[in-house]
Each structure stands twice: as C-alpha cells, then as structure tokens.
Design an enzyme around this catalytic site. Sequence first.
Site, PDB file in Angstrom:
ATOM      1  CG  LEU A  76     -10.654   7.051  11.019  1.00 14.22           C
ATOM      2  CD1 LEU A  76     -11.608   6.746   9.876  1.00 14.22           C
ATOM      3  CD2 LEU A  76     -10.922   6.111  12.180  1.00 14.22           C
ATOM      4  CG  ASP A 117      -6.849  -0.253   6.529  1.00 11.00           C
ATOM      5  OD1 ASP A 117      -5.676  -0.612   6.270  1.00 11.00           O
ATOM      6  OD2 ASP A 117      -7.165   0.946   6.631  1.00 11.00           O
ATOM      7  CD  GLU A 177      -2.899   1.135   2.333  1.00  9.65           C
ATOM      8  OE1 GLU A 177      -3.856   1.932   2.314  1.00  9.65           O
ATOM      9  OE2 GLU A 177      -2.660   0.387   3.302  1.00  9.65           O
ATOM     10  N   GLY A 208      -5.938   2.976  10.116  1.00  8.40           N
ATOM     11  CA  GLY A 208      -6.300   1.576  10.005  1.00  8.40           C
ATOM     12  C   GLY A 208      -7.487   1.261  10.891  1.00  8.40           C
ATOM     13  CG  HIS A 236     -12.368   3.100   8.041  1.00  5.74           C
ATOM     14  ND1 HIS A 236     -12.177   2.471   9.247  1.00  5.74           N
ATOM     15  CD2 HIS A 236     -11.143   3.490   7.614  1.00  5.74           C
ATOM     16  CE1 HIS A 236     -10.885   2.478   9.544  1.00  5.74           C
ATOM     17  NE2 HIS A 236     -10.234   3.089   8.573  1.00  5.74           N
ATOM     18  CG  HIS A 267       0.196   5.744   3.814  1.00  2.00           C
ATOM     19  ND1 HIS A 267       0.725   4.633   3.188  1.00  2.00           N
ATOM     20  CD2 HIS A 267      -1.065   5.410   4.166  1.00  2.00           C
ATOM     21  CE1 HIS A 267      -0.193   3.674   3.163  1.00  2.00           C
ATOM     22  NE2 HIS A 267      -1.285   4.117   3.741  1.00  2.00           N
ATOM     23  CG  ASP A 319     -14.645   0.459  10.749  1.00  2.00           C
ATOM     24  OD1 ASP A 319     -15.322   1.231  10.034  1.00  2.00           O
ATOM     25  OD2 ASP A 319     -13.472   0.718  11.101  1.00  2.00           O
ATOM     26  CG  HIS A 376      -8.979   2.106   2.258  1.00  2.00           C
ATOM     27  ND1 HIS A 376      -8.743   3.232   1.521  1.00  2.00           N
ATOM     28  CD2 HIS A 376      -7.830   1.858   2.933  1.00  2.00           C
ATOM     29  CE1 HIS A 376      -7.514   3.650   1.730  1.00  2.00           C
ATOM     30  NE2 HIS A 376      -6.930   2.821   2.576  1.00  2.00           N
ATOM     31  CG  HIS A 412      -3.854   6.273   0.794  1.00  2.00           C
ATOM     32  ND1 HIS A 412      -4.047   6.990   1.956  1.00  2.00           N
ATOM     33  CD2 HIS A 412      -3.995   4.967   1.129  1.00  2.00           C
ATOM     34  CE1 HIS A 412      -4.268   6.150   2.958  1.00  2.00           C
ATOM     35  NE2 HIS A 412      -4.254   4.921   2.472  1.00  2.00           N
TER      36      HIS A 412
END
Length: 384
Positions: free
Chosen positions: A308, A275, A132, A310, A252, A144, A249, A217, A196
């Site tokens: 957030l 994730d 990723e 993961g 997200h 990231h 969940d 995602h 992303h």
Amino acid sequence: MAILLKNATVFDGERFLENQSVEIANGKISRLVSAAETQSIADEGQIIDLQGQILAPGFVDVQVNGGGGVMFNDQRTVEGLTEIVRGHRQFGSTTLMPTLITDSFDVMREAADAISAAINANVPGIRGVHFEGPYLSLKRRGVHAPEFLRDVDDEAVGLFTRGDLGEVIVTVAPECVPNEFVATLSEKGVHVCAGHSAATYEQIGEALKVGLRGFTHLFNAMPPLANREPSVVGAGLDDVESWCGLIVDGYHLHFASARIVVRAKPQGKIMLVTDAMATVGAEEKHFNLYGDTIHAVDGRCALDDGTLAGSDLDMMRAVELTHKELGLELGEALRMASLYPAQFLRLDDKIGRIAPDYDADLVAFDKDSMKVTQTWIKGEGEEH
C-alpha cells in the site's frame, strides 16, 4: 455583499437544523436565520437556494500527500499546493495539511518555504503542514525511502518551529527520537504524532507523558495489538486524551477494525484522514514516488508488489463509508471529518462548526448520492 444560503438541512457541527438559512459576510458566518426571516432579508444580498441539500462545516484533512495530479514531494511550490487544494476541494475538503513524505532536509526546507509562501498568498484551504518523517522506524517504513530515514537533524526543531508555517504536524516513531525532542516540539505548539513506528506500549506511554498528541493512520505501519504486547495500537486505544487518524477506505483496515476503534476511543478522538496521493481529483490514476510507479485501482494505491502506498480516498467518500459501512450516524461521520480534526489542530474556534463568527468554510452535498455540489472557503464559493 452578504450571501444567504437557504433551503438546506444545516448540520452545525452538533446537530441537524431544519428551516434555517446561513448568512455569510466578509468571509465569516454572520448568523443563522429562520426560514420565516429569510424572505425579509432577500434584497440585502445574494441568495443561493440549496434545494434541500445538506450544508455542513467544510472537511478538515490533516494528512494529504497529494491531489489533482500533484505530489507535494515533487512540486514544492505555491502552484503545486494550489493544484492539491483544487483536487480535494471538489470532495468537500476546505482545510488541508499538505503532507511531506520522508525526504532530505533540503526538500523539507523547500516544502516549508512553499507552505509559508502559500499562506502569505492566501491560497484557499492551506492552514499548515504535516511532516510525515523522516524520523521513522526502518521496520515500519512502508513506502518511505530507507535512504532518507535518519536520526533527528540538528536543525529540525528550528524548521518545525520557525513560526510562519501555520499549524505544524510532525509524525515520528517515538522509539527513534529522544523524548526531549517530542517535549520541545510540543512545548512550542507542534502537534507530534506517532506513526511508522515499532515502539512498545511503554515507549509510547513515555512519549505521551511529554506531549505526544496523536497517532497517524492507526493500525497502519505499526505492530498489531497482541495479548501481551499492546504496542502502538494498544497505546493509542488505551489513551483517552490523544487523537487517532483512521483511513476508512476498506483497504487500510477492515471495517470491523475501524468499528472497534470507534467504540474503544472516547467520542471526539477519532479523525478521518485520507492519506491521499496525487490521483485524487486527477484523471491519471498513476504517479511516481521515489522513482517507482504507483497505480490506483478501484480506490487502492499500491506498488507493483502490492505494498500500500497512500490512498486514492477523498474525504466525502470517507464520510460516506464511515456512515454506511461503520454504521455511525451521519452527524458523527461529519464531525470526524470536520470538528474533531479542527479540535486536534486547536482551530475549533475558527472552523468545524456553522456558528456566528466562524470562518465560512462550508460544504453542500446531496444526501442521497453523497456527492458534493458546492464548497465555500472563507466565504468564497465554488460549484463542483
């Protein structure tokens, strides 16, 4: 010795079957037999009575950053990967794609070496790797590390296509890489996904033409769908051939947004992903990423500023929420966790179904509590 799993409601990947038993031999599903036949073969091997539980294909998670207290970025070893599998197996995941978050090229190479060694060592559940990043959008990087985001490394194609990594997923921001890069990876069998990314609808369209296969995602770390700018989300929903990963969940994305996605895409093109971070299957509910401490509270992983980072989601919980909160029938939720990601990985001739000659990758769970009680990976069972 053959193993017979009896007294279960068998979900074979398409439908629920009553009064069927599943026989396992040499790591494969050898046959399904009726309840009437079960007694006649009782003396031929081990019999496991599942006492009315659901027996389904094992879950396939294509985005797993960590588990069992381990982050893949930090422990790029066979031992680390074994712990990640242990953390997730208890929740029904029998195929994992360990996911390396954006890092240096040296770390990427070390991660690849660890995956290769794990496959050679037959570590249960490891069938490939997911990179990723690091070829992602600075605007949409999430957690990231910006210092590792960069243009495509000269050796990137060689690393991703070296041939000993099983299935390989690479998440890129299509606007940050040449279309030729996407095309080359796709031609060599790599599963290229958009994520992303701040790409326009048109930029995603060009990438789809040359081999982009999925969306990492969906909705997260990408611009929202707007009336005159469909962006990445709109492109993902509009394209009928690609797969979209969803983190169901409740954090997200809103459950209503997830329901809209399911209605918009053709059946079979939505995959449940976790994730997941190190906290899944671990007692400690915090971990470090790039030197920052991330806490998992009530199933939500985030930095101190609320970003957030993961998830603390396991696949059995994702199936349960998809069934109960999105209102999908249980069979479809199970397919989203097994058959559809297996099809995305082009492994649906081996996993994702309970049928003769398929790998005996299975999960048994209680249909009332939705708790996993046993799993099998290539016929090797484990109680939970």
